[in-house]
Write a protein that holds these residues in place. Structure first.
Motif, PDB file in Angstrom:
ATOM      1  N   UNK B 154       0.812  -1.212   0.000  1.00 16.01           N
ATOM      2  CA  UNK B 154       0.000   0.000   0.000  1.00 16.01           C
ATOM      3  C   UNK B 154       0.845   1.261   0.000  1.00 16.01           C
ATOM      4  N   UNK B 155       2.046   1.196   0.569  1.00 17.61           N
ATOM      5  CA  UNK B 155       2.791   2.435   0.738  1.00 17.61           C
ATOM      6  C   UNK B 155       4.057   2.499  -0.098  1.00 17.61           C
ATOM      7  N   UNK B 156       4.950   1.515   0.089  1.00 18.83           N
ATOM      8  CA  UNK B 156       6.193   1.561  -0.678  1.00 18.83           C
ATOM      9  C   UNK B 156       5.908   1.446  -2.173  1.00 18.83           C
ATOM     10  N   UNK B 157       4.938   0.598  -2.504  1.00 17.57           N
ATOM     11  CA  UNK B 157       4.607   0.421  -3.918  1.00 17.57           C
ATOM     12  C   UNK B 157       3.164   0.818  -4.165  1.00 17.57           C
ATOM     13  N   UNK B 158       2.816   2.008  -3.701  1.00 17.50           N
ATOM     14  CA  UNK B 158       1.435   2.464  -3.853  1.00 17.50           C
ATOM     15  C   UNK B 158       1.022   2.612  -5.302  1.00 17.50           C
ATOM     16  N   UNK B 159       1.952   3.056  -6.130  1.00 21.22           N
ATOM     17  CA  UNK B 159       1.664   3.215  -7.560  1.00 21.22           C
ATOM     18  C   UNK B 159       1.303   1.878  -8.179  1.00 21.22           C
ATOM     19  N   UNK B 160       2.112   0.876  -7.828  1.00 18.21           N
ATOM     20  CA  UNK B 160       1.916  -0.463  -8.358  1.00 18.21           C
ATOM     21  C   UNK B 160       0.522  -0.975  -8.015  1.00 18.21           C
ATOM     22  N   UNK B 161       0.156  -0.807  -6.728  1.00 19.36           N
ATOM     23  CA  UNK B 161      -1.148  -1.289  -6.291  1.00 19.36           C
ATOM     24  C   UNK B 161      -2.262  -0.490  -6.946  1.00 19.36           C
TER      25      UNK B 161
END
Lengths: 150, 206
Positions: B154-161
């Motif tokens: 949710x945070x480090x890869x928020x874009x991905x999610x």
């Protein structure tokens, strides 16, 4: 009385569907501390609705959860997610930088917590809505299973 | 013989049992011709593999497999099955030879490659020493969230999610665009029920 071939099935399903729903929300809001998260929770909630459709008939489920509602929820979920990104942007941070949501310094975790929870809520809505929409689209094409065909 | 009864025998036995069930179910799926039985067995396959994922400590994967594989896709496959016939055509025995050879060759290659894999839960494996360890170290300071998987997603890869969420949404939209939103069947059911004097719920959408 109308003869019901699936009395046991329907009574048990009536007990289980709320439990599945509650479990889905548990997975959703427990995602920060345990395994699972919004994707799984969304599917679990969608499965509860689909179980209802399989057992009580498609038309009664479509009256309870209308297709318009399902696809609206899916769209709103995506907008919630993107909205958090723009919220951070408006607060002066980067897109989806939760730290900036409440303008805290380093070490503050409120922005992270709020951001993650809201974003997961968006994912839940998008996944559950999309799954139910897919199911409606597939199931709406076929003649429903009659009670005698089981 | 004595080594069989050491502390490691329990988990090994569970693994072997689950994988044996998976193997049997897969063979049964390949041999059956009744689509309904195949759909049900694929649900069973997903459920057993979810149990196996949990046995090897991949709880999140097991979760997803149980929810998506056993729950969602079984329901969708049932819906898809109702659109077609209930049984598949029998095929010629010689035609099976090609797929069989390909599967066998892939299996041999996979077994050959599995020799190089690190052991289960090996702390020195590349997956545990590289980026994964860094996340484990900085996660609590950055997030204050105990579950590293959630904070990475949710945070480090928020874009991905965000991309994944949009993909799920677009998938639902595409299916609905291709097949219709299903509202026609609802309207038809309501109409036919009204004709019969509002019999209430009951399925005759045909």
């Amino acid at each position: 009385m109308k003869s019901d071939h699936h009395m046991i099935l329907r009574v048990i399903a009536k007990c289980f569907i709320p439990l599945i729903m509650i479990y889905g929300f548990y997975v959703q809001f427990h995602g920060e501390v345990g395994p699972g998260g919004a994707f799984q929770a969304g599917v679990v909630i969608a499965v509860a609705i689909i179980l209802n459709a399989l057992i009580f008939g498609l038309s009664s489920t479509m009256k309870a959860v209308p297709p318009v509602f399902a696809r609206t929820v899916a769209a709103v979920g995506v907008m919630i997610y993107v909205g958090v990104g723009f919220w951070a942007l408006l607060k002066g941070g980067l897109f989806l930088e939760y730290q900036a949501l409440f303008g805290e310094g380093p070490g503050g975790h409120h922005g992270q917590h709020a951001g993650v929870i809201i974003v997961e809520l968006g994912v839940l809505c998008a996944v559950a809505g999309a799954m139910v929409t897919i199911f409606y689209a597939l199931a709406g094409r076929v003649a429903e299973i009659r009670d005698e065909d089981w | 013989m004595r080594e069989l009864f050491t502390a490691d025998a329990g988990p090994a036995l569970i693994n072997i049992t689950l994988l044996a069930i998976l193997f049997i179910v897969a063979i049964a799926i390949a041999r059956l011709r009744s689509l309904f039985a195949i759909v049900m067995l694929s649900g069973v396959y997903s459920l057993v593999s979810a149990a196996w994922y949990i046995a090897v400590d991949a709880v999140d994967v097991g979760y997803t497999e149980a929810a998506v594989g056993a729950g969602m896709s079984t329901a969708v496959l049932l819906g898809a099955m109702l659109l077609t016939a209930r049984t598949a055509k029998p095929e010629k025995p010689l035609k099976r030879l090609g797929p069989f050879i390909i599967c066998g060759a892939t299996a041999v290659m996979l077994i050959y490659a599995s020799v190089d894999l690190p052991g289960l839960g090996d702390p020195n494996s590349p997956a545990n020493t590289g980026a994964g360890m860094t996340y484990m170290h900085v996660n609590w300071y950055d997030m204050g969230i105990p579950n590293v998987v959630t904070s990475v997603l949710a945070s480090y890869r928020g874009f991905d999610t965000m991309g994944e969420t949009v993909v799920v949404f677009v998938a639902g939209l595409a299916v609905a665009m291709l097949l219709g939103f299903g509202e026609r069947s609802l309207a038809e059911t309501l109409r036919s029920n009204k004709k019969k004097g509002g019999k209430g719920k009951g399925g005759d959408a045909s």
